[in-house]
Design a protein around this motif. Structure first.
Motif, PDB file in Angstrom:
ATOM      1  N   SER A 113     -11.259  -8.315  -3.862  1.00  0.00           N
ATOM      2  CA  SER A 113     -11.164  -7.700  -2.539  1.00  0.00           C
ATOM      3  C   SER A 113      -9.753  -7.897  -1.989  1.00  0.00           C
ATOM      4  CB  SER A 113     -12.178  -8.318  -1.581  1.00  0.00           C
ATOM      5  OG  SER A 113     -13.470  -7.929  -1.940  1.00  0.00           O
ATOM      6  N   ALA A 114      -9.154  -6.804  -1.616  1.00  0.00           N
ATOM      7  CA  ALA A 114      -7.803  -6.810  -1.066  1.00  0.00           C
ATOM      8  C   ALA A 114      -7.633  -5.515  -0.283  1.00  0.00           C
ATOM      9  CB  ALA A 114      -6.774  -6.888  -2.194  1.00  0.00           C
ATOM     10  N   PRO A 115      -6.587  -5.440   0.525  1.00  0.00           N
ATOM     11  CA  PRO A 115      -6.375  -4.172   1.222  1.00  0.00           C
ATOM     12  C   PRO A 115      -5.969  -3.043   0.269  1.00  0.00           C
ATOM     13  CG  PRO A 115      -4.624  -5.740   1.735  1.00  0.00           C
ATOM     14  CD  PRO A 115      -5.638  -6.467   0.915  1.00  0.00           C
ATOM     15  N   HIS A 116      -5.529  -3.405  -0.938  1.00  0.00           N
ATOM     16  CA  HIS A 116      -5.103  -2.427  -1.937  1.00  0.00           C
ATOM     17  C   HIS A 116      -6.056  -2.479  -3.122  1.00  0.00           C
ATOM     18  CE1 HIS A 116      -1.380  -2.157   0.287  1.00  0.00           C
ATOM     19  NE2 HIS A 116      -1.282  -3.472   0.242  1.00  0.00           N
ATOM     20  N   PRO A 117      -5.998  -1.470  -3.991  1.00  0.00           N
ATOM     21  CA  PRO A 117      -6.775  -1.574  -5.228  1.00  0.00           C
ATOM     22  C   PRO A 117      -6.314  -2.822  -5.993  1.00  0.00           C
ATOM     23  CG  PRO A 117      -5.441   0.446  -5.196  1.00  0.00           C
ATOM     24  CD  PRO A 117      -5.199  -0.265  -3.928  1.00  0.00           C
ATOM     25  N   ALA A 118      -7.220  -3.411  -6.760  1.00  0.00           N
ATOM     26  CA  ALA A 118      -6.881  -4.623  -7.504  1.00  0.00           C
ATOM     27  C   ALA A 118      -7.542  -4.586  -8.877  1.00  0.00           C
ATOM     28  CB  ALA A 118      -7.344  -5.855  -6.731  1.00  0.00           C
ATOM     29  N   PHE A 119      -6.901  -5.242  -9.834  1.00  0.00           N
ATOM     30  CA  PHE A 119      -7.436  -5.316 -11.184  1.00  0.00           C
ATOM     31  C   PHE A 119      -7.109  -6.676 -11.782  1.00  0.00           C
ATOM     32  CE2 PHE A 119      -3.138  -3.771 -11.542  1.00  0.00           C
ATOM     33  CZ  PHE A 119      -2.628  -4.400 -12.678  1.00  0.00           C
ATOM     34  N   VAL A 120      -7.858  -7.050 -12.809  1.00  0.00           N
ATOM     35  CA  VAL A 120      -7.614  -8.309 -13.497  1.00  0.00           C
ATOM     36  C   VAL A 120      -6.377  -8.116 -14.381  1.00  0.00           C
ATOM     37  CG1 VAL A 120      -8.539  -9.966 -15.166  1.00  0.00           C
ATOM     38  CG2 VAL A 120     -10.036  -8.994 -13.396  1.00  0.00           C
ATOM     39  N   ARG A 121      -5.371  -8.943 -14.138  1.00  0.00           N
ATOM     40  CA  ARG A 121      -4.076  -8.778 -14.824  1.00  0.00           C
ATOM     41  C   ARG A 121      -4.216  -8.694 -16.343  1.00  0.00           C
ATOM     42  NH1 ARG A 121       0.987  -9.680 -13.187  1.00  0.00           N
ATOM     43  NH2 ARG A 121       0.370 -10.975 -11.415  1.00  0.00           N
ATOM     44  N   ASP A 122      -4.977  -9.582 -16.934  1.00  0.00           N
ATOM     45  CA  ASP A 122      -5.100  -9.612 -18.390  1.00  0.00           C
ATOM     46  C   ASP A 122      -6.105  -8.614 -18.945  1.00  0.00           C
ATOM     47  OD1 ASP A 122      -3.232 -11.668 -18.457  1.00  0.00           O
ATOM     48  OD2 ASP A 122      -4.767 -13.217 -18.320  1.00  0.00           O
ATOM     49  N   LEU A 123      -6.881  -7.982 -18.070  1.00  0.00           N
ATOM     50  CA  LEU A 123      -7.922  -7.061 -18.512  1.00  0.00           C
ATOM     51  C   LEU A 123      -8.112  -5.970 -17.451  1.00  0.00           C
ATOM     52  CD1 LEU A 123      -9.696  -6.848 -20.997  1.00  0.00           C
ATOM     53  CD2 LEU A 123     -11.390  -8.262 -19.841  1.00  0.00           C
ATOM     54  N   PRO A 124      -7.165  -5.022 -17.365  1.00  0.00           N
ATOM     55  CA  PRO A 124      -7.176  -4.055 -16.260  1.00  0.00           C
ATOM     56  C   PRO A 124      -8.351  -3.098 -16.224  1.00  0.00           C
ATOM     57  CG  PRO A 124      -5.367  -3.606 -17.772  1.00  0.00           C
ATOM     58  CD  PRO A 124      -5.998  -4.892 -18.213  1.00  0.00           C
ATOM     59  N   ILE A 125      -9.195  -3.108 -17.245  1.00  0.00           N
ATOM     60  CA  ILE A 125     -10.424  -2.302 -17.199  1.00  0.00           C
ATOM     61  C   ILE A 125     -11.347  -2.829 -16.094  1.00  0.00           C
ATOM     62  CG2 ILE A 125     -11.736  -3.642 -18.890  1.00  0.00           C
ATOM     63  CD1 ILE A 125     -12.670  -0.956 -20.066  1.00  0.00           C
ATOM     64  N   ILE A 126     -11.131  -4.089 -15.702  1.00  0.00           N
ATOM     65  CA  ILE A 126     -11.900  -4.706 -14.623  1.00  0.00           C
ATOM     66  C   ILE A 126     -11.095  -4.560 -13.344  1.00  0.00           C
ATOM     67  CG2 ILE A 126     -12.927  -6.838 -13.753  1.00  0.00           C
ATOM     68  CD1 ILE A 126     -13.063  -7.791 -16.694  1.00  0.00           C
ATOM     69  N   GLY A 127     -11.655  -3.816 -12.389  1.00  0.00           N
ATOM     70  CA  GLY A 127     -10.915  -3.592 -11.151  1.00  0.00           C
ATOM     71  C   GLY A 127     -11.800  -3.130 -10.018  1.00  0.00           C
ATOM     72  N   LEU A 128     -11.231  -3.177  -8.823  1.00  0.00           N
ATOM     73  CA  LEU A 128     -11.877  -2.674  -7.613  1.00  0.00           C
ATOM     74  C   LEU A 128     -10.984  -1.562  -7.075  1.00  0.00           C
ATOM     75  CD1 LEU A 128     -14.240  -2.958  -5.628  1.00  0.00           C
ATOM     76  CD2 LEU A 128     -12.837  -4.587  -4.336  1.00  0.00           C
ATOM     77  N   TRP A 129     -11.533  -0.348  -7.040  1.00  0.00           N
ATOM     78  CA  TRP A 129     -10.748   0.853  -6.788  1.00  0.00           C
ATOM     79  C   TRP A 129     -11.323   1.650  -5.618  1.00  0.00           C
ATOM     80  CZ3 TRP A 129      -7.033   0.199 -10.342  1.00  0.00           C
ATOM     81  CH2 TRP A 129      -7.373  -0.452 -11.534  1.00  0.00           C
ATOM     82  N   PRO A 130     -10.526   1.966  -4.593  1.00  0.00           N
ATOM     83  CA  PRO A 130     -11.011   2.857  -3.535  1.00  0.00           C
ATOM     84  C   PRO A 130     -11.190   4.276  -4.084  1.00  0.00           C
ATOM     85  CG  PRO A 130      -8.756   2.116  -3.065  1.00  0.00           C
ATOM     86  CD  PRO A 130      -9.179   1.476  -4.341  1.00  0.00           C
ATOM     87  N   VAL A 131     -12.215   4.973  -3.608  1.00  0.00           N
ATOM     88  CA  VAL A 131     -12.500   6.314  -4.128  1.00  0.00           C
ATOM     89  C   VAL A 131     -11.399   7.313  -3.788  1.00  0.00           C
ATOM     90  CG1 VAL A 131     -14.995   5.955  -4.162  1.00  0.00           C
ATOM     91  CG2 VAL A 131     -13.920   6.990  -2.149  1.00  0.00           C
ATOM     92  N   ASP A 132     -10.547   6.983  -2.844  1.00  0.00           N
ATOM     93  CA  ASP A 132      -9.427   7.861  -2.500  1.00  0.00           C
ATOM     94  C   ASP A 132      -8.471   8.064  -3.676  1.00  0.00           C
ATOM     95  OD1 ASP A 132     -10.511   7.883   0.009  1.00  0.00           O
ATOM     96  OD2 ASP A 132      -9.049   6.524   0.890  1.00  0.00           O
ATOM     97  N   LEU A 133      -8.595   7.234  -4.712  1.00  0.00           N
ATOM     98  CA  LEU A 133      -7.723   7.361  -5.882  1.00  0.00           C
ATOM     99  C   LEU A 133      -8.183   8.448  -6.858  1.00  0.00           C
ATOM    100  CD1 LEU A 133      -6.992   3.613  -6.684  1.00  0.00           C
ATOM    101  CD2 LEU A 133      -5.453   5.292  -5.643  1.00  0.00           C
ATOM    102  N   ALA A 134      -9.312   9.076  -6.605  1.00  0.00           N
ATOM    103  CA  ALA A 134      -9.856  10.072  -7.534  1.00  0.00           C
ATOM    104  C   ALA A 134      -8.866  11.210  -7.796  1.00  0.00           C
ATOM    105  CB  ALA A 134     -11.188  10.617  -7.019  1.00  0.00           C
TER     106      ALA A 134
END
Length: 193
Positions: A113-134
């Motif tokens: 959880s962050a004000p921006h999209p975030a992902f796991v540095r070593d495994l970017p397939i794992i992330g939290l993405w706002p739908v506005d990025l579609a």
């Protein structure tokens, strides 16, 4: 703003290095994908599996959606499908993980959880993405030959997050054997305490 999160399990890969459908490979008595479903189900409002034709028979309450705009785009095709599905169904974010990441933290959603999209540095397939990025991902897939989810994430300003404990990613049968031995050793250690 109320945050509603769609959990997206990216499972459209061809499992070339694994040699068979790794989503269904057994780990700790269950298919790998079941571990991911269980972990994300506790942290999201609904679940989809991206890149598979059906899952309802095996996992009730989990919907299968095709990769977007086409199959064989790697994890970005699955994430793109999830972002569009989430947006059209009223979700604000997508929490993504691969079907081959069976040891997800129980508080992954909070860690990302962050004000921006975030992902796991070593495994970017794992992330939290706002739908506005579609729309941005649509444009990226249409113009870029690069299918790296990490490079796309950085291009949209996503924050790389460090986790205290690495999340194992199963790419080969050897990876699965190592994780299974580690899991069994951990269970034996727990029984003695």
């Amino acid at each position: 703003m109320i945050i509603s999160i769609l959990g997206a399990i990216l499972a459209g890969g061809q499992s070339r290095r694994f040699g068979s459908d790794k989503a269904l490979a057994a780990y700790a008595g269950s298919p790998l994908i079941e571990h991911v479903i269980a972990a994300l189900r506790r942290q999201t409002d609904a679940l989809v599996v991206c890149g598979r034709s059906s899952v309802a028979d095996e996992w009730p309450g989990v919907e299968a959606i095709p990769d977007r705009p086409a199959p064989n785009l790697g994890p970005l095709g699955g994430l793109n499908a999830a972002l569009h599905h989430a947006r059209s169904h009223g979700f604000s974010h997508v929490l993504s993980a691969g079907c081959d990441t069976p040891r997800l933290p129980p508080d992954l959603r909070l860690r990302l959880s962050a004000p921006h999209p975030a992902f796991v540095r070593d495994l970017p397939i794992i992330g939290l993405w706002p739908v506005d990025l579609a729309a941005a991902l649509d444009r990226y897939l249409a113009s870029a030959g690069d299918r790296s989810i990490g490079r796309w994430a950085l291009s949209v300003g996503a924050e790389p997050a460090e986790l205290e404990e690495a999340v194992p990613n199963i790419n080969t049968p050897g990876d699965l054997r190592v994780l299974s031995v580690t899991y069994a050793a951990g269970e034996r250690g727990t029984d003695r305490s």
